[in-house]
Design a protein around this motif. Structure first.
Motif, mmCIF file in Angstrom:
data_model
loop_
_atom_site.group_PDB
_atom_site.id
_atom_site.type_symbol
_atom_site.label_atom_id
_atom_site.label_comp_id
_atom_site.label_asym_id
_atom_site.label_seq_id
_atom_site.Cartn_x
_atom_site.Cartn_y
_atom_site.Cartn_z
ATOM 1 N N VAL A 234 0.790 -1.109 -0.229
ATOM 2 C CA VAL A 234 -0.317 -0.269 -0.253
ATOM 3 C C VAL A 234 1.015 0.755 0.141
ATOM 4 N N LYS A 235 0.597 1.933 -0.673
ATOM 5 C CA LYS A 235 0.722 3.856 -1.188
ATOM 6 C C LYS A 235 0.380 5.056 0.253
ATOM 7 N N PHE A 236 1.180 5.074 1.183
ATOM 8 C CA PHE A 236 0.918 6.238 2.479
ATOM 9 C C PHE A 236 0.909 7.588 1.838
ATOM 10 N N TRP A 237 0.279 8.537 2.015
ATOM 11 C CA TRP A 237 0.997 9.645 2.051
ATOM 12 C C TRP A 237 0.146 10.780 2.792
ATOM 13 N N ARG A 238 0.732 11.367 3.268
ATOM 14 C CA ARG A 238 0.571 12.696 4.989
ATOM 15 C C ARG A 238 0.232 14.015 4.439
ATOM 16 N N PHE A 239 -1.259 14.114 4.837
ATOM 17 C CA PHE A 239 -2.165 15.230 4.257
ATOM 18 C C PHE A 239 -2.163 15.701 5.132
ATOM 19 N N GLY A 240 -2.824 17.174 5.191
ATOM 20 C CA GLY A 240 -3.562 17.617 6.355
ATOM 21 C C GLY A 240 -4.383 17.223 7.043
ATOM 22 N N VAL A 476 5.037 27.329 -6.769
ATOM 23 C CA VAL A 476 3.913 27.385 -6.242
ATOM 24 C C VAL A 476 3.928 25.675 -5.626
ATOM 25 N N GLY A 477 2.648 25.492 -4.573
ATOM 26 C CA GLY A 477 2.441 24.462 -4.134
ATOM 27 C C GLY A 477 2.911 24.388 -2.460
ATOM 28 N N GLU A 478 3.754 23.355 -2.045
ATOM 29 C CA GLU A 478 4.489 22.951 -1.192
ATOM 30 C C GLU A 478 6.229 23.519 -0.972
ATOM 31 N N PRO A 479 6.917 23.233 -0.079
ATOM 32 C CA PRO A 479 8.614 23.621 -0.479
ATOM 33 C C PRO A 479 8.863 21.900 -0.805
ATOM 34 N N THR A 480 10.113 23.042 -0.905
ATOM 35 C CA THR A 480 10.724 21.410 -1.443
ATOM 36 C C THR A 480 11.590 20.635 -0.143
ATOM 37 N N SER A 481 11.949 19.176 -0.655
ATOM 38 C CA SER A 481 12.549 18.340 0.387
ATOM 39 C C SER A 481 14.209 19.125 0.302
ATOM 40 N N SER A 482 14.670 19.924 -0.328
ATOM 41 C CA SER A 482 15.993 19.942 0.116
ATOM 42 C C SER A 482 16.067 21.189 0.034
ATOM 43 N N ARG A 483 17.765 21.257 0.951
ATOM 44 C CA ARG A 483 18.082 22.870 0.861
ATOM 45 C C ARG A 483 18.462 23.209 -0.869
ATOM 46 N N ALA A 522 10.662 27.482 -0.803
ATOM 47 C CA ALA A 522 9.241 28.431 -0.636
ATOM 48 C C ALA A 522 8.370 28.431 -1.937
ATOM 49 N N PRO A 523 6.930 28.111 -1.820
ATOM 50 C CA PRO A 523 6.450 28.564 -2.409
ATOM 51 C C PRO A 523 5.795 30.294 -1.971
ATOM 52 N N GLU A 524 5.555 30.629 -3.299
ATOM 53 C CA GLU A 524 4.567 31.850 -3.395
ATOM 54 C C GLU A 524 3.236 31.972 -3.141
ATOM 55 N N LEU A 525 2.866 31.047 -4.237
ATOM 56 C CA LEU A 525 1.307 30.679 -3.901
ATOM 57 C C LEU A 525 1.878 29.083 -3.323
ATOM 58 N N TYR A 526 1.013 28.914 -1.639
ATOM 59 C CA TYR A 526 1.265 28.439 -0.735
ATOM 60 C C TYR A 526 -0.357 27.301 -1.130
ATOM 61 N N ALA A 527 -0.422 26.149 -2.019
ATOM 62 C CA ALA A 527 -0.997 25.139 -2.584
ATOM 63 C C ALA A 527 -0.166 23.825 -1.802
ATOM 64 N N PRO A 528 -0.898 23.241 -1.020
ATOM 65 C CA PRO A 528 -0.378 22.217 -0.501
ATOM 66 C C PRO A 528 -0.984 20.921 -0.909
ATOM 67 N N PRO A 529 -1.159 19.888 -1.187
ATOM 68 C CA PRO A 529 -1.695 18.744 -1.368
ATOM 69 C C PRO A 529 -2.925 19.235 -0.205
ATOM 70 N N SER A 530 -4.120 18.368 -0.240
ATOM 71 C CA SER A 530 -5.495 17.955 0.443
ATOM 72 C C SER A 530 -6.001 16.656 0.358
ATOM 73 N N PHE A 531 -6.363 15.871 1.370
ATOM 74 C CA PHE A 531 -7.268 14.542 0.859
ATOM 75 C C PHE A 531 -8.728 14.772 -0.219
ATOM 76 N N GLU A 532 -9.206 16.363 0.553
ATOM 77 C CA GLU A 532 -10.202 16.601 0.007
ATOM 78 C C GLU A 532 -9.782 16.613 -1.376
#
Length: 555
Positions: A234-240, A476-483, A522-532
């Motif tokens: 199974v593939k898990f994904w963390r949403f808000g 746009v989106g959410e922050p990257t996972s690296s510096r 960091a994104p200027e347009l913050y649009a993180p994934p949501s499960f909805e």
């Protein structure tokens, strides 16, 4: 004005002679080249190579010495001497051929001190055969005879070798932790080996890597250890809203779209918290990305005491209809999991079951790169999922086709989607960057958007950082996972007893400015994934971009 035509002709002929292995003529030509231009290190390396092939080891040593002084660089050339350890290694080989043991040991020590990556090279190099039984050489190369070792002795030998290689290879091994503290932790794990399972020793090694601040660092069990490769299908994904199952094998279809609540009675938040100290990372987004993947790895979570049996797990979920239930899930061998693709091949993904068209971001998430024209939106959507050349169309050729299309059509916006891109070869992306910088119709504020996320890592991070530095892109989106500036590189090595595979990054990628200490872009347009949104096949990042229609100041 001096006439350099002779130099150019001689250089071209020298390259041709090296290419055809005409070593006598090559040595003569490279000697002429270095006389005409003595300040290019690459030319001295080519002269040394030709002399070595001719058996002129003293001459090769002299040429390598000059190359070392003037420096070597040409990233488009596969010449290994751009790496600092390479020249002393080659000089050590010259000494071996000369029968000079002390000279060979001296240069080999110097190569190791500079971070020689591949310890198997001398082992597999016929020139080194006369010295491979030498005790000093075997110690330097980590040639450990493991056949007569007990299990505890073997793991302790691995720990000692790992500790040595971390100190030798890591870019900044004691940036977050002192060397005495590191040595004490190694000794603590070594002392506990008799009371630990094999996988628990591996988790101890993972903890040793964590303070390196290197998101590329990892420890994996031996590839032929099938029991250590078991993962829940199974593939898990963390949403808000929590942790959800977004894809599954057919046998686990019933939990698709369900919220994961616990494993063997352990709440998933507690389980993720127990895994967190094992995760090497550039920033906490990497934990958000990789934590749910490690939660699938049953030998790992069993070693942490989170489940009672690595061969099965009781997964308690809240189904889409809000009822709860517990499902026993049996893991399957998965030696090379795809951490980034949200729709693993052969599995059922939640978006495929939704009665709505797939969003663009999920249509071809397993394809390295592709684009689609959106005439109604006056835009081109370009998804870039891997910085790796594809056989039918390398990145350079694809970039030409992409920007030729943009030039020939009415395109007001280019949207580059990097959210699933876990990296590759940074050097391959240069043609794309050059075309992007030079495209004046797109390289304007409000005309170029880049979607980023927790899966944007390594070479994809370098790509995003270069775009940020050189263009007018809006992220746009959410922050990257690296510096923007990070330690990294994938050059794994094998531990002698357990055959576990370890990686420690040895390069510092300063793609941004030296004073840039951000943990991420960091994104200027913050649009993180949501499960909805995900469960409705909606893409918040694209929705954010397409909603920006007003030409306000700065946009």
């Amino acid at each position: 004005m001096p006439d350099h035509s002779d130099y150019v002709r001689v250089l071209a002929d020298a390259e041709a002679k090296t290419g055809s292995a005409g070593w006598a003529a090559a040595a003569a030509r490279w000697a002429q080249v270095t006389e005409l231009n003595p300040v290019v290190g690459r030319h001295w390396v080519r002269l040394a190579e030709a002399r070595f092939e001719l058996g002129d080891y003293d001459g090769a040593l002299a040429a390598y010495g000059t190359a070392q002084e003037v420096g070597v660089w040409l990233y488009r050339d596969p010449i290994e001497a751009i790496y600092p350890p390479e020249i002393p290694y080659q000089m050590a080989t010259c000494h071996v051929r000369r029968g000079d043991r002390e000279g060979a040991l001296r240069e080999l020590r110097r190569a190791l001190g500079l971070g020689l990556r591949d310890l198997d090279r001398p082992r597999n190099d016929e020139h080194w055969k006369p010295l491979l039984d030498d005790e000093a050489v075997r110690e330097l190369l980590g040639l450990i005879e493991t056949d007569g070792l007990t299990r505890d002795e073997g793991w302790r030998a691995d720990l000692a070798f790992l500790a040595r290689e971390i100190k030798r290879r890591a870019y900044a091994p004691f940036r977050e932790r002192s060397e005495p503290d590191f040595d004490a932790e190694v000794a603590r794990v070594a002392a506990q080996v008799p009371s630990l399972s094999d996988f628990q020793v591996l988790t101890g090694m993972m903890r040793l890597l964590r303070p390196l601040g290197d998101g590329h660092a990892f420890v994996l069990p031996a590839e032929d250890d099938a029991d250590a490769q078991l993962r829940l299908p199974v593939k898990f994904w963390r949403f808000g809203e929590g942790l959800f199952v977004i894809a599954a094998a057919e046998d686990c279809r019933q939990v698709l779209g369900a919220q994961a609540l616990s494993l063997d009675g352990c709440p998933v938040d507690d389980a993720l918290a127990a895994i967190e100290p094992l995760i090497s990372r550039d920033n906490d987004q990497q934990v958000t990305w990789t934590g749910p993947e490690l939660l699938r790895w049953t030998p790992l979570i069993h070693a942490l005491g989170l489940i009672s049996d690595p061969g099965r797990a009781a997964l308690t979920v809240r189904f889409p209809d809000q009822t709860t239930g517990t499902v026993t899930v049996e893991p399957v061998a998965e030696p090379h999991p795809n951490w980034t693709d949200p729709r693993p091949p052969g599995w059922i993904s939640l978006p495929d079951t939704v009665g709505a068209a797939l969003p663009l971001c999920l249509r071809n998430s397993g394809t390295a790169y592709w684009f689609e024209y959106l005439p109604a939106e006056d835009a081109v959507y370009f998804q870039f999922n891997a910085v790796a050349n594809q056989p039918l169309e390398p990145i350079a050729a694809f970039s030409e086709r992409l920007f030729t299309f943009i030039d020939r059509h009415q395109v007001g916006r280019l949207i580059i989607d990097l959210r699933w891109n876990g990296g590759g070869n940074t050097y391959l992306v240069q043609p794309l960057l050059h075309r992007l910088i030079g495209c004046t119709t797109i390289n304007q504020r409000g005309c170029l958007y880049v979607i980023i996320g927790r899966g944007t890592f390594s070479a994809a991070q370098n790509t995003a950082t270069a775009i940020e530095r050189e263009t007018n892109a809006i992220f746009v989106g959410e922050p990257t996972s690296s510096r923007p500036n990070f330690i990294g590189e994938q050059i794994p090595f094998t531990l002698p007893y357990s055959k576990a595979i370890v990686n420690v990054g040895d390069l510092y990628w300063q793609t941004s400015w030296p004073m840039d200490h951000r943990p991420w872009i960091a994104p200027e347009l913050y649009a993180p994934p949501s499960f909805e949104a995900y469960s409705q096949n909606r893409d918040p990042a694209m929705e954010a971009i397409l909603s920006c229609r007003e030409h306000l100041p700065g946009w």
